[in-house]
Design a protein around this motif. Structure first.
Motif, PDB file in Angstrom:
ATOM      1  N   UNK A  72       0.834  -1.205   0.000  1.00 19.46           N
ATOM      2  CA  UNK A  72       0.000   0.000   0.000  1.00 19.46           C
ATOM      3  C   UNK A  72       0.868   1.255   0.000  1.00 19.46           C
ATOM      4  N   UNK A  73       0.384   2.321  -0.611  1.00 20.29           N
ATOM      5  CA  UNK A  73       1.140   3.577  -0.590  1.00 20.29           C
ATOM      6  C   UNK A  73       1.356   4.052   0.841  1.00 20.29           C
ATOM      7  N   UNK A  74       2.443   4.765   1.061  1.00 18.90           N
ATOM      8  CA  UNK A  74       2.685   5.355   2.367  1.00 18.90           C
ATOM      9  C   UNK A  74       1.625   6.418   2.643  1.00 18.90           C
ATOM     10  N   UNK A  75       1.154   6.475   3.886  1.00 20.92           N
ATOM     11  CA  UNK A  75       0.110   7.433   4.255  1.00 20.92           C
ATOM     12  C   UNK A  75       0.631   8.861   4.309  1.00 20.92           C
ATOM     13  N   UNK A  76       1.928   9.010   4.567  1.00 19.95           N
ATOM     14  CA  UNK A  76       2.536  10.332   4.696  1.00 19.95           C
ATOM     15  C   UNK A  76       4.033  10.184   4.511  1.00 19.95           C
ATOM     16  N   UNK A  77       4.740  11.292   4.475  1.00 16.75           N
ATOM     17  CA  UNK A  77       6.194  11.245   4.341  1.00 16.75           C
ATOM     18  C   UNK A  77       6.877  10.646   5.560  1.00 16.75           C
ATOM     19  N   UNK A  78       6.209  10.617   6.688  1.00 18.25           N
ATOM     20  CA  UNK A  78       6.805  10.060   7.901  1.00 18.25           C
ATOM     21  C   UNK A  78       6.339   8.630   8.195  1.00 18.25           C
ATOM     22  N   UNK A  79       5.551   8.065   7.317  1.00 20.99           N
ATOM     23  CA  UNK A  79       5.003   6.720   7.522  1.00 20.99           C
ATOM     24  C   UNK A  79       6.117   5.679   7.511  1.00 20.99           C
ATOM     25  N   UNK A  80       6.152   4.814   8.523  1.00 14.05           N
ATOM     26  CA  UNK A  80       7.143   3.736   8.598  1.00 14.05           C
ATOM     27  C   UNK A  80       6.678   2.460   7.920  1.00 14.05           C
ATOM     28  N   UNK A  81       5.415   2.404   7.516  1.00 17.45           N
ATOM     29  CA  UNK A  81       4.874   1.196   6.901  1.00 17.45           C
ATOM     30  C   UNK A  81       4.600   0.086   7.893  1.00 17.45           C
ATOM     31  N   UNK A  82       4.828   0.347   9.173  1.00 12.17           N
ATOM     32  CA  UNK A  82       4.699  -0.705  10.174  1.00 12.17           C
ATOM     33  C   UNK A  82       3.253  -1.147  10.337  1.00 12.17           C
ATOM     34  N   UNK A  83       2.309  -0.307   9.924  1.00  8.95           N
ATOM     35  CA  UNK A  83       0.899  -0.673  10.040  1.00  8.95           C
ATOM     36  C   UNK A  83       0.411  -1.587   8.939  1.00  8.95           C
ATOM     37  N   UNK A  84       1.243  -1.848   7.958  1.00  5.81           N
ATOM     38  CA  UNK A  84       0.851  -2.764   6.885  1.00  5.81           C
ATOM     39  C   UNK A  84       1.035  -4.208   7.345  1.00  5.81           C
ATOM     40  N   UNK A  85       0.414  -5.176   6.656  1.00 11.94           N
ATOM     41  CA  UNK A  85       0.451  -6.576   7.117  1.00 11.94           C
ATOM     42  C   UNK A  85       1.868  -7.103   7.338  1.00 11.94           C
ATOM     43  N   UNK A  86       1.983  -8.020   8.274  1.00  6.49           N
ATOM     44  CA  UNK A  86       3.285  -8.588   8.633  1.00  6.49           C
ATOM     45  C   UNK A  86       3.986  -9.196   7.430  1.00  6.49           C
ATOM     46  N   UNK A  87       3.213  -9.851   6.561  1.00  4.84           N
ATOM     47  CA  UNK A  87       3.806 -10.518   5.411  1.00  4.84           C
ATOM     48  C   UNK A  87       4.346  -9.530   4.374  1.00  4.84           C
ATOM     49  N   UNK A  88       4.023  -8.246   4.524  1.00  2.36           N
ATOM     50  CA  UNK A  88       4.510  -7.228   3.590  1.00  2.36           C
ATOM     51  C   UNK A  88       5.751  -6.508   4.098  1.00  2.36           C
ATOM     52  N   UNK A  89       6.283  -6.926   5.264  1.00  2.00           N
ATOM     53  CA  UNK A  89       7.382  -6.205   5.908  1.00  2.00           C
ATOM     54  C   UNK A  89       8.772  -6.675   5.476  1.00  2.00           C
ATOM     55  N   UNK A  90       8.838  -7.742   4.691  1.00  6.49           N
ATOM     56  CA  UNK A  90      10.133  -8.387   4.433  1.00  6.49           C
ATOM     57  C   UNK A  90      11.128  -7.469   3.730  1.00  6.49           C
ATOM     58  N   UNK A  91      10.656  -6.648   2.800  1.00  3.64           N
ATOM     59  CA  UNK A  91      11.588  -5.792   2.050  1.00  3.64           C
ATOM     60  C   UNK A  91      12.207  -4.724   2.948  1.00  3.64           C
TER      61      UNK A  91
END
Length: 309
Positions: A72-91
């Motif tokens: 998913x696109x980042x919500x803002x310039x400071x978004x860490x992406x940590x709120x996205x699903x666990x399986x999407x964190x690998x990169x």
């Protein structure tokens, strides 16, 4: 020098330029490729992790750690992406792990997709990036100082683009827009093209087999549009590669520049005097015809090296 490659390579290929870019990078023997990130901004097929493994073997390399990015696109310039699903964190996790293991100022990122995963990783550990990154090779953006039709990589994740370009990290900027009739051309656009059959038709048999197996016909006369080749050549220079085909290229230089982004992501920039202290450099082409010829020769030389293995 270590390299981490960020690409939106999928199969079947939406645009085979990603396959050309991958082989170009892996053919440069002095570069240690620490990892590959598949930019998942557009789900248009199967992420190309198997293609990276195949290309690595073709180029005589061992396995390259790979991961698929945030969906998913980042919500803002400071978004860490940590709120996205666990399986999407690998990169993001792979990026941070590779930086942790890297010597200071020892990592170059070659980016031919969006800046989404890179920005999310930066937002989690900015100090790590500032300690470890030697250069970000950014293939994206419009060099005319106007939005118009945004280039592909910028539009994929505008917040990620803005975050990275305003981060203060050392950036080598290779603008992709305007090209292919999308606006007035200038001497800062990395675009070049060639008839696909012209290069693939007489490349080494092992390279032909790779492209044909990836559903990219080596006999197809279609015009192949390219942008990022020069960024790999410049990466090789930064890493100290002293091969004749690299140092023979005189058609471009990287010029110090000041870059500021508008609220809509438009890059406003100006050249600075050579030798000026500046985190950013922009591609400057002295002769567009010579530039295309140089890129053609460099690509042929890269493929010839693979065939000689």
């Amino acid at each position: 020098m270590r390299v981490l490659h960020i690409t939106d390579l999928f199969n079947p290929p939406g645009d085979p330029d990603d396959h050309f870019d991958l082989l170009t990078l892996l053919s440069i023997p002095d570069l240690e490729v620490a990892g590959g990130v598949i930019d998942h901004t557009v789900a248009r097929g199967v992420p190309g992790t198997a293609t990276i493994a195949k290309a690595a073997a073709l180029c005589g390399r061992g396995p390259i750690p790979c991961a698929v990015g945030l969906t998913r696109p980042l919500d803002s310039e400071s978004d860490t992406g940590i709120g996205q699903p666990k399986e999407a964190q690998a990169a993001v996790e792979l990026i941070l792990a590779c930086l942790e293991r890297c010597p200071d100022r020892g990592m170059i990122f070659t980016i031919v997709g969006s800046m989404r995963d890179l920005a999310a990783a930066y937002n989690r550990e900015p100090a790590l990036f500032h300690a470890k990154v030697a250069r970000l090779m950014v293939n994206a953006g419009d060099s005319c100082g106007e939005v118009g039709p945004q280039d592909w990589n910028t539009a994929l994740d505008l917040a990620g683009w803005r975050r990275i370009m305003a981060s203060g990290l050392p950036v080598d900027w290779f603008p992709c827009n305007p090209s292919k009739g999308r606006g007035r051309l200038n001497h800062h656009v990395s675009y070049w093209s060639f008839p696909q059959k012209e290069i693939l038709g007489d490349c080494p048999a092992r390279v032909k087999e790779f492209f044909d197996s990836e559903q990219i016909s080596t006999a197809d006369p279609v015009t192949r549009h390219m942008w990022s080749t020069v960024s790999f050549l410049e990466t090789a220079k930064l890493a100290g590669c002293a091969t004749p085909e690299i140092h023979a290229v005189k058609s471009y230089e990287m010029t110090p520049a000041s870059i500021e982004l508008g609220g809509d992501g438009t890059a406003h920039w100006s050249l600075r005097a050579k030798g000026s202290p500046a985190n950013a450099r922009i591609l400057t082409i002295a002769d567009t015809a010579a530039y295309g010829a140089d890129m053609n020769r460099f690509l042929r030389a890269c493929f010839a090296k693979i065939g000689a293995r």
